[in-house]
Design a protein around this motif. Sequence first.
Motif, PDB file in Angstrom:
ATOM      1  N   ASN A 173       0.810  -1.216   0.000  1.00  0.00           N
ATOM      2  CA  ASN A 173       0.000   0.000   0.000  1.00  0.00           C
ATOM      3  C   ASN A 173       0.843   1.264   0.000  1.00  0.00           C
ATOM      4  N   ALA A 174       2.148   1.134  -0.179  1.00  0.00           N
ATOM      5  CA  ALA A 174       2.973   2.327  -0.340  1.00  0.00           C
ATOM      6  C   ALA A 174       2.537   3.055  -1.601  1.00  0.00           C
ATOM      7  N   ARG A 175       2.656   4.366  -1.584  1.00  0.00           N
ATOM      8  CA  ARG A 175       2.206   5.182  -2.707  1.00  0.00           C
ATOM      9  C   ARG A 175       3.409   5.559  -3.570  1.00  0.00           C
ATOM     10  N   VAL A 176       3.298   5.284  -4.856  1.00  0.00           N
ATOM     11  CA  VAL A 176       4.409   5.513  -5.777  1.00  0.00           C
ATOM     12  C   VAL A 176       4.008   6.547  -6.816  1.00  0.00           C
ATOM     13  N   LEU A 177       4.835   7.566  -6.975  1.00  0.00           N
ATOM     14  CA  LEU A 177       4.634   8.557  -8.036  1.00  0.00           C
ATOM     15  C   LEU A 177       5.328   8.079  -9.304  1.00  0.00           C
ATOM     16  N   ARG A 230       2.379   1.673 -14.053  1.00  0.00           N
ATOM     17  CA  ARG A 230       1.270   1.669 -13.090  1.00  0.00           C
ATOM     18  C   ARG A 230       0.664   0.274 -12.951  1.00  0.00           C
ATOM     19  N   LEU A 231       0.450  -0.410 -14.086  1.00  0.00           N
ATOM     20  CA  LEU A 231      -0.139  -1.743 -14.071  1.00  0.00           C
ATOM     21  C   LEU A 231       0.696  -2.705 -13.237  1.00  0.00           C
ATOM     22  N   TYR A 232       2.008  -2.699 -13.469  1.00  0.00           N
ATOM     23  CA  TYR A 232       2.887  -3.617 -12.731  1.00  0.00           C
ATOM     24  C   TYR A 232       2.935  -3.274 -11.244  1.00  0.00           C
ATOM     25  N   LEU A 233       2.980  -1.992 -10.931  1.00  0.00           N
ATOM     26  CA  LEU A 233       3.029  -1.585  -9.524  1.00  0.00           C
ATOM     27  C   LEU A 233       1.741  -1.964  -8.796  1.00  0.00           C
ATOM     28  N   MET A 234       0.596  -1.737  -9.444  1.00  0.00           N
ATOM     29  CA  MET A 234      -0.679  -2.044  -8.808  1.00  0.00           C
ATOM     30  C   MET A 234      -0.849  -3.550  -8.612  1.00  0.00           C
ATOM     31  N   ALA A 269      -0.132   1.637  -4.469  1.00  0.00           N
ATOM     32  CA  ALA A 269      -1.008   2.679  -4.988  1.00  0.00           C
ATOM     33  C   ALA A 269      -0.151   3.587  -5.864  1.00  0.00           C
ATOM     34  N   VAL A 270      -0.729   4.112  -6.929  1.00  0.00           N
ATOM     35  CA  VAL A 270       0.055   4.875  -7.902  1.00  0.00           C
ATOM     36  C   VAL A 270      -0.548   6.250  -8.125  1.00  0.00           C
ATOM     37  N   VAL A 271       0.314   7.254  -8.128  1.00  0.00           N
ATOM     38  CA  VAL A 271      -0.040   8.626  -8.474  1.00  0.00           C
ATOM     39  C   VAL A 271       0.735   8.968  -9.737  1.00  0.00           C
ATOM     40  N   SER A 289       2.913  16.904  -6.275  1.00  0.00           N
ATOM     41  CA  SER A 289       2.463  15.652  -5.661  1.00  0.00           C
ATOM     42  C   SER A 289       3.318  15.279  -4.460  1.00  0.00           C
ATOM     43  N   ILE A 290       4.635  15.410  -4.613  1.00  0.00           N
ATOM     44  CA  ILE A 290       5.534  15.037  -3.517  1.00  0.00           C
ATOM     45  C   ILE A 290       5.403  16.012  -2.352  1.00  0.00           C
ATOM     46  N   ARG A 291       5.288  17.298  -2.651  1.00  0.00           N
ATOM     47  CA  ARG A 291       5.178  18.286  -1.578  1.00  0.00           C
ATOM     48  C   ARG A 291       3.867  18.164  -0.817  1.00  0.00           C
ATOM     49  N   ARG A 292       2.827  17.643  -1.468  1.00  0.00           N
ATOM     50  CA  ARG A 292       1.555  17.426  -0.765  1.00  0.00           C
ATOM     51  C   ARG A 292       1.634  16.225   0.166  1.00  0.00           C
ATOM     52  N   GLY A 293       2.701  15.429   0.041  1.00  0.00           N
ATOM     53  CA  GLY A 293       2.828  14.239   0.870  1.00  0.00           C
ATOM     54  C   GLY A 293       2.031  13.077   0.345  1.00  0.00           C
ATOM     55  N   ASP A 294       1.719  13.109  -0.964  1.00  0.00           N
ATOM     56  CA  ASP A 294       0.886  12.064  -1.555  1.00  0.00           C
ATOM     57  C   ASP A 294       1.630  10.757  -1.807  1.00  0.00           C
ATOM     58  N   VAL A 295       2.961  10.778  -1.778  1.00  0.00           N
ATOM     59  CA  VAL A 295       3.713   9.592  -2.210  1.00  0.00           C
ATOM     60  C   VAL A 295       4.823   9.222  -1.228  1.00  0.00           C
ATOM     61  N   ASP A 296       5.226   7.947  -1.303  1.00  0.00           N
ATOM     62  CA  ASP A 296       6.301   7.430  -0.452  1.00  0.00           C
ATOM     63  C   ASP A 296       7.602   7.253  -1.228  1.00  0.00           C
ATOM     64  N   VAL A 297       7.499   7.123  -2.535  1.00  0.00           N
ATOM     65  CA  VAL A 297       8.678   7.001  -3.395  1.00  0.00           C
ATOM     66  C   VAL A 297       8.311   7.553  -4.764  1.00  0.00           C
ATOM     67  N   GLY A 298       9.274   8.192  -5.431  1.00  0.00           N
ATOM     68  CA  GLY A 298       9.006   8.780  -6.736  1.00  0.00           C
ATOM     69  C   GLY A 298       9.822   8.136  -7.839  1.00  0.00           C
TER      70      GLY A 298
END
Length: 222
Positions: A3-7, A20-24, A29-31, A42-51
């Motif tokens: 459930n880590a969020r990836v940009l 995105r398909l492979y990550l999901m 979760a994908v942004v 996106s990163i500054r909003r804190g939406d992701v854990d890795v970019g």
Amino acid sequence: MMNARVLVADDEAPLRQLVRLYLMKEGFAVVEASTGTEAVSSIRRGDVDVGIVDVMLPEMDGFEVVRRIRQNSTIPIILLTARGEETSRVAGLEVGADDYVVKPFSPPEVVARVRAQLRRAHGFEESRSILHAGGIRLDRIARECHVDGQVVPLTRREFDLLGTFLEHPGRVYRRDQLLEMVWGSPYVSPKTVDVHIAALRRKLGDTISITAFRGVGYRFDS
């Protein structure tokens, strides 16, 4: 790490969709972002854990994205580049990226790189939050280095390098080990380690003792 969020920041929609398909499929979760400006937001909003950030983004290239993010964030960033030259790889890592993948790439490789960076970041979180050695106090949560009670500004790499030494005083580290542990990649020039150690010696003065072993590496003595 589930459930880590990836940009995924790339201006090619088919490539974003493929990654995105492979990550999901692996539970992430994908942004998505199609420009450098969107990636930074996106990163500054804190939406992701890795970019995952393409170097050749419109509006703002990947190098500039990393520079801006590193002003206030330490999340792992993997650069995508079509350039295979060593100078381009090193340039990305020097501005603060944690890893790079050269196009064309296999999506499973990207997923593996994402997992590796998340494991590394999680490992830092689980490490001791406060480290001491002589007059040095390193606060890993606040990201502050104090010497005899005074704050000494360190760059991100200088801070993590010092933290690695303070974790295991007396241990001799090879340059390639330090590159893997601090930079997250063995592809940075070994001279980078020498430059950062010289900077630590300059900033911390007599409070730090790092011994160089010719042809081997370095040891921190508490």
